[in-house]
Design a protein around this motif. Structure first.
Motif, short mmCIF file in Angstrom:
data_model
loop_
_atom_site.label_atom_id
_atom_site.label_comp_id
_atom_site.label_asym_id
_atom_site.label_seq_id
_atom_site.Cartn_x
_atom_site.Cartn_y
_atom_site.Cartn_z
N UNK A 185 -6.22 11.67 8.99
CA UNK A 185 -6.28 12.48 10.21
C UNK A 185 -5.37 11.95 11.31
N UNK A 186 -5.01 10.67 11.24
CA UNK A 186 -4.05 10.13 12.23
C UNK A 186 -2.68 10.76 12.00
N UNK A 187 -1.92 10.79 13.07
CA UNK A 187 -0.58 11.40 12.94
C UNK A 187 0.52 10.34 13.04
N UNK A 188 1.60 10.59 12.32
CA UNK A 188 2.79 9.74 12.42
C UNK A 188 3.97 10.66 12.68
N UNK A 189 5.07 10.06 13.14
CA UNK A 189 6.28 10.88 13.33
C UNK A 189 7.31 10.46 12.29
N UNK A 190 8.01 11.45 11.81
CA UNK A 190 8.95 11.23 10.72
C UNK A 190 10.27 11.93 11.03
N UNK A 191 11.37 11.24 10.74
CA UNK A 191 12.69 11.88 10.81
C UNK A 191 13.36 11.76 9.45
N UNK A 192 14.18 12.69 9.12
CA UNK A 192 14.92 12.62 7.88
C UNK A 192 14.78 13.91 7.09
N UNK A 193 15.16 13.88 5.83
CA UNK A 193 15.52 12.71 5.02
C UNK A 193 16.98 12.29 5.22
N UNK A 194 17.28 11.06 4.80
CA UNK A 194 18.62 10.52 4.88
C UNK A 194 18.97 9.83 3.57
N UNK A 195 20.25 9.49 3.43
CA UNK A 195 20.65 8.59 2.35
C UNK A 195 21.32 9.25 1.17
N UNK A 234 0.83 -1.20 0.00
CA UNK A 234 0.00 0.00 0.00
C UNK A 234 0.87 1.26 0.00
N UNK A 235 0.24 2.35 -0.37
CA UNK A 235 0.92 3.65 -0.35
C UNK A 235 0.31 4.47 0.78
N UNK A 236 1.17 4.92 1.68
CA UNK A 236 0.71 5.79 2.76
C UNK A 236 1.01 7.23 2.35
N UNK A 237 -0.06 8.00 2.16
CA UNK A 237 0.12 9.41 1.79
C UNK A 237 -0.05 10.28 3.04
N UNK A 238 0.89 11.17 3.23
CA UNK A 238 0.86 12.04 4.41
C UNK A 238 1.07 13.49 3.99
N UNK A 239 0.83 14.39 4.92
CA UNK A 239 1.09 15.80 4.64
C UNK A 239 2.60 15.99 4.48
N UNK A 240 2.97 16.92 3.64
CA UNK A 240 4.39 17.12 3.32
C UNK A 240 5.11 17.87 4.45
N UNK A 241 4.40 18.83 5.05
CA UNK A 241 4.96 19.63 6.16
C UNK A 241 6.29 20.27 5.78
N UNK A 242 6.39 20.71 4.56
CA UNK A 242 7.58 21.42 4.07
C UNK A 242 8.87 20.59 4.14
N UNK A 243 8.73 19.29 4.19
CA UNK A 243 9.93 18.44 4.21
C UNK A 243 10.66 18.54 2.88
N UNK A 244 11.92 18.95 2.94
CA UNK A 244 12.75 19.03 1.75
C UNK A 244 13.56 17.75 1.63
N UNK A 245 13.62 17.18 0.45
CA UNK A 245 14.41 15.96 0.27
C UNK A 245 14.91 15.89 -1.16
N UNK A 246 15.86 15.00 -1.37
CA UNK A 246 16.34 14.74 -2.73
C UNK A 246 15.77 13.40 -3.17
N UNK A 247 15.42 13.27 -4.45
CA UNK A 247 14.87 12.00 -4.92
C UNK A 247 15.83 10.85 -4.61
N UNK A 248 15.29 9.77 -4.05
CA UNK A 248 16.10 8.61 -3.69
C UNK A 248 16.38 8.52 -2.20
N UNK A 249 16.09 9.57 -1.47
CA UNK A 249 16.36 9.53 -0.03
C UNK A 249 15.26 8.77 0.72
#
Lengths: 216, 440
Positions: free
Chosen positions: A83-93, A20-35
């Motif tokens: 509406x549920x919340x998750x916690x995210x760290x990163x990006x890395x890699x 499955x694909x989990x779609x979440x709010x972006x929250x201005x997270x900056x990342x590079x493709x592949x991270x």
């Protein structure tokens, strides 16, 4: 220091019974493709690493997840609701496409959900010089192939004839001749990565042109 | 009031422990060597191996037994995995992340321990930045460790640090430079700049902080300005971020020591992929060649893991080849053991203990040969040596060369400890020298 960011679930999109694909709010997270990012529940200490599936231009954040019932997290993420919340760290890699890579023939080779960073590559970069070889068990495991140019994708199925090739990815790659200046990106289980790595180095492909991200 | 602090694990933990000591001592506590005499008992935990965590459990069970007869407070900090954290919360009176160290007096006050410092209003900005502002209680008068970074973003599959220490956070460069300048003023002779990946220093701050090469350049300038003799080391750099500019800076300043610690972990590309090390042997070799060109007299140290999940004989032999080819003066060789919390913990540990042990001995033997050949190059040379201590052998003192090779020489002069001397190298061994003190 642990500095996670809260993201809100927008949707859970089933691609197969277990993926499955989990779609979440972006929250201005900056990342590079592949991270990748680490994802966890607010009330659970366990976090897991997931490659980012969505593109850098998307205003949401997506990960591609395989539900592993005995795992710590994937089943719990599957049960989340908008509406549920998750916690995210990163990006890395460092599984990244450089400017130099973009001017070369690109070969993306994935097993299962290892297709995720390549989805991000294709959504983020204006590229058409790529071939994506995707190894799965069955033909119905086409993870949103409509997002790729049809001529660029080869599905290898090991357990039925539903794909373009009824063979493992490694068998398909065995007979494949790559351009001398090609860059090869491997993502998925370590067995596939090892086999392809051996195959390519036997064909004298320098290891610095073989990029790998092991899923664990 | 007395305290006992046990620190387990690496130099990072030692450095953190020095800061914990500062805070506790500023509250009026006095350190004791015997834990039985302490009112406050703490552990700086390490999660690198299960054995280290087992020691924490053994200790706290013992201390909790003592509570039946005396009033003591226990705490734990350091590298702790989330699952252990849950257990420790039930076993220890206090648990805090190192970034919360400035709040320790408040935490203790809330626990009912008044002190001069704990009566003051605490600073509410709990962050790694303020923890770094705490001046450490250095345990040596001539050797110090300076943290420049906390956490790790590399996610090597054999390591749990990203899960225990969290993300890479760089300490403000001005604080680092101030601390080093103060140490130099206090006549410190050996300063080791510490971080999980020192050469990714500043990456987390993007363009608002200097990068590692520039930080080293500024440290080198402190050396020039001070006109004092001291050596600055850094550990550990990650080969992925090791650019030539770092080596060029090291070659430009005498205070930046001719010793590079460059962890290889494995000499095989596929094992490196599985370890998620993000470099290939060809890239590693290029760095070694740069070291040999720019720093011809530098010693080269490394870290190696043998018997990693799935490592076959051919892959292990590539590690032996690497030891021979890169000619290490020292390698910290570890037999792979799955670390709870690390990604590889989920994989089968399929190399038997016997095979790991045999590979460990084989790698050690090759290292001994190579290191001896390298050390022989220093025979009959005069080496500058920082004297560390009286040797176990009567009538001898022990120090380290700039390349961090231990050396023993006959002397009965205790005043040499913490000073630089010249020693004539008369004997080269695999991991040490013997020599004669030169006349001053």
């Amino acid at each position: 220091m642990h500095s996670y960011q809260k993201h809100t679930v927008i949707s859970v999109r089933n691609l197969t019974d277990t993926v499955y694909v989990l779609r979440m709010t972006r929250e201005e997270l900056e990342f590079s493709p592949g991270q990748f990012i680490t994802v966890g529940l607010l009330n659970n200490v366990h976090m897991r690493e997931y490659s980012i599936y969505s593109g850098v231009k998307d205003d949401y954040l997506e990960i591609l997840v395989k539900d592993i019932p005995q795992g710590y997290l994937s089943s719990k993420l599957h049960q989340l609701s908008p509406g549920d919340e998750v916690r995210i760290e990163g990006p890395f890699g460092y599984f990244l496409l450089s400017e130099e890579h973009l001017s070369k023939p690109l070969h993306f080779i994935a097993t299962g959900t290892g297709i995720s960073p390549f989805h991000c590559f294709v959504r983020s970069h204006d590229i058409d010089t790529y071939t994506l070889v995707h190894g799965v068990s069955y033909g119905h495991e086409q993870y949103e192939y409509e997002d790729y140019s049809r001529k660029n994708i080869i599905q290898c199925t090991s357990r039925d004839t539903g794909g373009n090739q009824h063979m493992r990815v490694t068998a398909y790659m065995k007979n494949k001749e790559l351009e001398h200046n090609a860059e090869v990106f491997l993502c998925g289980n370590s067995a596939m990565i090892y086999d392809i790595f051996d195959l390519l180095t036997a064909k004298e492909k320098p290891s610095e042109h073989i990029h790998a991200e092991v899923y664990f | 009031m007395t305290y006992f602090l046990l620190h387990l694990g690496c130099q990072m933990n030692q450095s953190d422990a020095e800061r914990v000591r500062s805070v506790i001592e500023s509250m009026g506590y006095r350190s004791v060597d015997r834990e039985e005499e302490a009112d406050l008992l703490g552990i700086m935990a390490c999660s690198v191996r299960q054995k280290a965590i087992d020691r924490v459990y053994a200790r706290i069970h013992k201390w909790n037994q003592w509570k039946k007869n005396k009033s003591i407070i226990t705490f734990v900090s350091g590298c702790i995995l989330p699952a252990d954290k849950t257990s420790f919360l039930k076993l220890f009176d206090l648990l805090f992340g190192i970034e919360d160290l400035p709040q320790l007096p408040t935490i203790l006050r809330q626990y009912g321990v008044p002190s001069q410092l704990s009566q003051t209003t605490p600073n509410d900005t709990s962050s790694t930045d303020s923890y770094w502002n705490i001046e450490p209680s250095y345990t040596s008068s001539f050797e110090a460790y300076v943290s420049i970074q906390n956490g790790c973003d590399k996610f090597c599959t054999f390591c749990a640090v990203p899960y225990t220490r969290g993300r890479e956070v760089s300490r403000p460069s001005q604080e680092i430079l101030d601390e080093i300048e103060t140490l130099v003023e206090k006549e410190y002779k050996s300063i080791t700049v510490l971080g999980q990946n020192v050469n990714s220093y500043g990456f987390d701050k993007r363009s608002s902080e200097m990068k590692f090469a520039e930080l080293l350049h500024n440290i080198g300038e402190i050396g020039v300005r001070s006109k004092k003799e001291f050596w600055v080391y850094f550990t550990s750099p990650h080969p992925h971020d090791m650019y030539k500019d770092v080596l060029e800076v090291v070659s430009s300043y005498p205070v930046l020591a001719n010793n590079i610690h460059l962890p290889i972990q494995s000499g095989d590309d596929k094992i490196l992929i599985k370890m998620n090390r993000n470099y290939r042997i060809a890239a590693y070799e290029k760095i070694v060649n740069d070291i040999r060109t720019l720093l011809p007299s530098a010693t080269l140290f490394t870290d190696i893991i043998v018997g990693f999940t799935g490592e076959n004989e051919a892959q292990f032999n590539n590690t032996l080849k690497a030891i021979r080819k890169y000619r290490y003066n020292m390698a910290y060789i570890a037999q792979y053991s799955p670390r709870p919390g690390a990604a590889s913990y989920r994989w089968e540990d399929d190399i038997t203990t016997e095979v790991k042990s045999s590979r460990f001995h084989a790698a050690t033997n090759v290292l001994k040969e190579v290191a001896l050949e390298e050390n022989k190059k220093f025979l009959n040379e005069i080496q500058r040596v920082l004297v560390y201590k009286k040797a176990r052998r009567d009538g001898f003192y022990e120090g380290k060369t700039e390349g961090r090779v231990p050396i023993q020489f006959p002397s009965d002069n205790e005043a040499l400890i913490g000073t630089f001397v010249d020693v004539h190298v008369t004997e080269a061994r695999s991991f040490s020298f013997a020599g004669e003190l030169c006349a001053p």
